[in-house]
Enzyme design. Structure first.
Site: not given
Length: 327
Positions: A53, A207-209, A212, A214, A216
């Protein structure tokens, strides 16, 4: 923040983790300090990073913040090794590379141990037992407290986890596996999650969203300050901007409106409370975004909302995952 056991181990971690993918590249030291302090003050403990990273800058930056800002004893530091910048090879799971990479990570982090050390990816060129042997050496030498893998598919995880359990007391059991998992990416449910549940390995979703999506934010346009507008991160977001994803995001937004919460909270609560999940890893650009994500702590989705989201995002899993007699 609620604490959960990492897999079938005694290690407890916060049920939301802080990711550092952009640290040292898009996230400078000032913003990183705000993020870490906000996370710690909310009761967060699990901080996830990797040796690649920011080409090592993420670990270096985290190391500078430890003790000066947040006591080392209050954090559960997870890092990864095995990814290499060579486009022809991409991963090196050899014992020599992994152990050297771990020593370099410890030097950048300014600590003599990491709490969880992951092999970043499966290396088909190196015997799996050699790769796993590096994990055993890391734990037995005290340089890592627990071990895991990342980006292993179902059969790879099952083979690795079974191998480690075959010699208790000699090999260290796998505590965790880290893969992408969200309402927009449910592929882990096919084989990885069943293997992890059976073997007692905790899942740390990245990346649970949905990168990005999710939240909206991309429903009508691409915000200028978003990852989707970033030259090097736009290709990362693009796969989740299709019609299928749009349909799922609409459903999340509808659920959020009905519950008087945000789409971010709905999407994060859904993955956080899936069977086998220990802690989703959340990346945020600033403390305001992180605070919004951490506000999910008080939210539990009603069963009917979970069922509706399950239905609208359901992946197609047929033979041989379902009983052949029903096909």
């Amino acid at each position: 923040m609620e604490q959960r056991h990492l897999g079938r181990t005694g290690l407890r971690v916060s049920r939301i983790g802080l990711g550092t993918l952009t640290w040292g590249r898009d996230t400078d030291e000032h913003d990183a300090a705000d993020l870490l302090k906000t996370f710690w003050e909310a009761g967060g403990t699990l901080v996830d990073t990797a040796d690649v990273y920011g080409d090592g800058e993420a670990e270096y930056l985290l190391g500078r913040l430890i003790e000066g800002l947040v006591p080392r004893r209050d954090l559960v530091i997870s890092t990864k090794a095995g990814s290499v910048p060579d486009p022809e090879v991409r991963v090196d799971g050899s014992r020599g590379h992994l152990l050297a990479a771990l020593d370099d990570s410890l030097a950048r982090l300014g600590t003599d141990y990491v709490d969880v050390w992951h092999v970043h990816s499966y290396d088909p060129r190196t015997p799996l037992e050699e790769t796993l042997g590096a994990l055993d050496l890391a734990v037995s030498s005290g340089r890592a407290r627990y071990a895991g893998v990342s980006n292993f598919c179902g059969w790879q995880l099952a083979k690795a986890g079974t191998w480690q359990l075959a010699a208790p007391g000699t090999r260290t059991r796998l505590a965790a596996t880290q893969l992408e998992y969200s309402l927009l990416q449910r592929g882990v449910e096919r084989e990885v999650l069943p293997a992890a549940l059976d073997l007692g390995i905790g899942l740390l979703p990245s990346s649970p969203l949905g990168r990005g999506v999710l939240t909206g934010k991309y429903r009508t346009s691409t915000p200028a300050d978003s990852r989707g507008a970033s030259e090097h991160l736009a290709p990362f977001v693009a796969p989740y901007l299709d019609d299928t994803a749009s349909h799922i995001v609409d459903a999340v937004t509808t659920a959020a409106d009905g519950l008087a919460v945000t789409p971010l909270q709905v999407a994060l609560a859904w993955v956080r409370d899936r069977p086998g999940v220990t802690a989703p890893i959340v990346g945020a650009r600033n403390s305001q975004q992180l605070t919004a994500a951490l506000s999910v702590e008080a939210l539990s989705l009603p069963d009917e909302i979970c069922r509706a989201l399950d239905d609208v995002s359901a992946p197609v899993h047929r033979y041989p995952d379902h009983d052949w007699s029903t096909l």
